[in-house]
Design a protein around this motif. Structure first.
Motif, PDB file in Angstrom:
ATOM      1  N   ALA A   8      -0.131 -16.101   7.238  1.00 21.87           N
ATOM      2  CA  ALA A   8      -0.080 -17.424   7.863  1.00 21.87           C
ATOM      3  C   ALA A   8       0.502 -18.461   6.900  1.00 21.87           C
ATOM      4  N   ARG A   9       0.365 -18.188   5.599  1.00 26.42           N
ATOM      5  CA  ARG A   9       0.946 -19.068   4.560  1.00 26.42           C
ATOM      6  C   ARG A   9       2.329 -18.564   4.126  1.00 26.42           C
ATOM      7  N   HIS A  10       2.887 -17.662   4.909  1.00 26.60           N
ATOM      8  CA  HIS A  10       4.221 -17.073   4.661  1.00 26.60           C
ATOM      9  C   HIS A  10       4.281 -16.287   3.354  1.00 26.60           C
ATOM     10  N   ASP A  11       3.201 -15.577   3.068  1.00 24.25           N
ATOM     11  CA  ASP A  11       3.128 -14.706   1.898  1.00 24.25           C
ATOM     12  C   ASP A  11       3.709 -13.339   2.287  1.00 24.25           C
ATOM     13  N   ALA A  12       4.993 -13.134   1.978  1.00 21.31           N
ATOM     14  CA  ALA A  12       5.694 -11.908   2.391  1.00 21.31           C
ATOM     15  C   ALA A  12       5.093 -10.642   1.775  1.00 21.31           C
ATOM     16  N   PRO A  13       4.710 -10.630   0.490  1.00 20.40           N
ATOM     17  CA  PRO A  13       4.100  -9.405  -0.056  1.00 20.40           C
ATOM     18  C   PRO A  13       2.797  -9.019   0.668  1.00 20.40           C
ATOM     19  N   ALA A  14       1.986 -10.003   1.030  1.00 17.83           N
ATOM     20  CA  ALA A  14       0.745  -9.704   1.753  1.00 17.83           C
ATOM     21  C   ALA A  14       1.073  -9.157   3.143  1.00 17.83           C
ATOM     22  N   PHE A  15       2.105  -9.719   3.751  1.00 18.50           N
ATOM     23  CA  PHE A  15       2.498  -9.245   5.079  1.00 18.50           C
ATOM     24  C   PHE A  15       2.996  -7.800   4.988  1.00 18.50           C
ATOM     25  N   ARG A  16       3.678  -7.480   3.912  1.00 17.67           N
ATOM     26  CA  ARG A  16       4.153  -6.101   3.707  1.00 17.67           C
ATOM     27  C   ARG A  16       2.959  -5.147   3.590  1.00 17.67           C
ATOM     28  N   LEU A  17       1.935  -5.561   2.881  1.00 20.67           N
ATOM     29  CA  LEU A  17       0.723  -4.738   2.751  1.00 20.67           C
ATOM     30  C   LEU A  17       0.060  -4.557   4.121  1.00 20.67           C
ATOM     31  N   LEU A  18       0.027  -5.638   4.901  1.00 23.03           N
ATOM     32  CA  LEU A  18      -0.529  -5.576   6.252  1.00 23.03           C
ATOM     33  C   LEU A  18       0.277  -4.580   7.102  1.00 23.03           C
ATOM     34  N   TYR A  19       1.586  -4.678   7.007  1.00 21.29           N
ATOM     35  CA  TYR A  19       2.469  -3.777   7.757  1.00 21.29           C
ATOM     36  C   TYR A  19       2.236  -2.325   7.336  1.00 21.29           C
ATOM     37  N   ASP A  20       2.230  -2.078   6.041  1.00 19.41           N
ATOM     38  CA  ASP A  20       2.061  -0.710   5.540  1.00 19.41           C
ATOM     39  C   ASP A  20       0.720  -0.105   5.974  1.00 19.41           C
ATOM     40  N   ALA A  21      -0.312  -0.931   6.012  1.00 19.66           N
ATOM     41  CA  ALA A  21      -1.644  -0.438   6.353  1.00 19.66           C
ATOM     42  C   ALA A  21      -1.819  -0.172   7.846  1.00 19.66           C
ATOM     43  N   THR A  22      -1.131  -0.956   8.685  1.00 23.33           N
ATOM     44  CA  THR A  22      -1.396  -0.879  10.128  1.00 23.33           C
ATOM     45  C   THR A  22      -0.273  -0.283  10.960  1.00 23.33           C
ATOM     46  N   SER A  23       0.930  -0.257  10.454  1.00 21.01           N
ATOM     47  CA  SER A  23       2.068   0.172  11.283  1.00 21.01           C
ATOM     48  C   SER A  23       1.953   1.611  11.795  1.00 21.01           C
ATOM     49  N   PRO A  24       1.416   2.569  11.031  1.00 16.94           N
ATOM     50  CA  PRO A  24       1.320   3.919  11.604  1.00 16.94           C
ATOM     51  C   PRO A  24       0.443   3.960  12.865  1.00 16.94           C
ATOM     52  N   LYS A  25      -0.704   3.296  12.832  1.00 15.86           N
ATOM     53  CA  LYS A  25      -1.587   3.287  14.007  1.00 15.86           C
ATOM     54  C   LYS A  25      -0.939   2.533  15.164  1.00 15.86           C
ATOM     55  N   LEU A  26      -0.337   1.397  14.867  1.00 15.60           N
ATOM     56  CA  LEU A  26       0.283   0.584  15.920  1.00 15.60           C
ATOM     57  C   LEU A  26       1.501   1.295  16.511  1.00 15.60           C
ATOM     58  N   PHE A  27       2.248   2.001  15.670  1.00 16.92           N
ATOM     59  CA  PHE A  27       3.387   2.769  16.175  1.00 16.92           C
ATOM     60  C   PHE A  27       2.904   3.872  17.109  1.00 16.92           C
ATOM     61  N   GLY A  28       1.847   4.578  16.712  1.00 17.91           N
ATOM     62  CA  GLY A  28       1.292   5.636  17.560  1.00 17.91           C
ATOM     63  C   GLY A  28       0.826   5.094  18.897  1.00 17.91           C
ATOM     64  N   PHE A  29       0.232   3.921  18.874  1.00 13.72           N
ATOM     65  CA  PHE A  29      -0.228   3.282  20.098  1.00 13.72           C
ATOM     66  C   PHE A  29       0.960   2.951  21.008  1.00 13.72           C
TER      67      PHE A  29
END
Length: 195
Positions: free
Chosen positions: A20-41
């Motif tokens: 929300a504060r436009h922290d791109a590295p944190a967003f990358r961590l969020l993506y890496d942690a959740t994208s496999p489950k969200l992609f499967g969904f």
């Protein structure tokens, strides 16, 4: 492949707050942690890898732009993100249905939920109700097994191969029945619009 490490909701909340504060590295961590489950969904809904990838990408763009609007007291982070990806996948599904010629909405749980959504305006409910009734009528005109195949594929988000497995028929038959049923639905809905 099952995920052996559950995703920590507190960590996800932290990454969303940072995004929300436009922290791109944190967003990358969020993506890496959740994208496999969200992609499967998304893949389960859409049945095609390239469409699931598109839904996932659209979903993460929306998550990046909407991270500031996330409210932890209303939903867990994964639930919030899953809802966004689901909506993007259903948008793609509707667009695909329109591209193959169905002018009405895809008749899914989202339509039924919208009919009973207390936040829906009377106009929203009327439009959804009219379209849902037209599609329900046209679905009732399909032959029994064809209606079941379409129902499993579009109402229950099963892939063609999952439908074939559940109904114990060849996948080619499933594809043929879906194609023919969509053509019949298109003709039925077009006739209803002219009436």
């Amino acid at each position: 492949m099952p995920d052996s490490h559950p995703i920590d909701p507190e960590q996800l909340r932290g990454w969303l707050q940072a995004a929300a504060r436009h922290d791109a590295p944190a967003f990358r961590l969020l993506y890496d942690a959740t994208s496999p489950k969200l992609f499967g969904f998304a893949l389960r809904i859409l049945g095609k890898r390239e469409l699931a990838e598109e839904a996932l990408q659209d979903g993460f763009v929306a998550i990046w732009h909407g991270a500031a609007s996330y409210q932890a007291h209303l939903a867990a982070p994964m639930t919030w993100m899953t809802t966004i990806v689901r909506n993007k996948a259903l948008d793609l599904l509707r667009r695909q249905a329109h591209d193959v010629g169905i002018d009405g909405p895809v008749f899914d749980e989202g339509v039924m939920a919208a009919l009973h959504d207390p936040r829906a305006t009377p106009i929203d409910a009327l439009l959804i109700s009219r379209d849902a009734k037209a599609l329900a009528y046209c679905m009732s005109m399909l032959e029994g097994e064809h209606r079941q195949v379409v129902g499993l594929a579009f109402f229950h988000d099963l892939s063609h191969s999952e439908v074939a497995l559940q109904m114990a028929i060849p996948i080619g038959t499933v594809k043929t029945w879906i194609r023919r049923s969509l053509e019949r639905l298109k003709a039925c809905l077009a006739k209803g619009e002219r009436a």
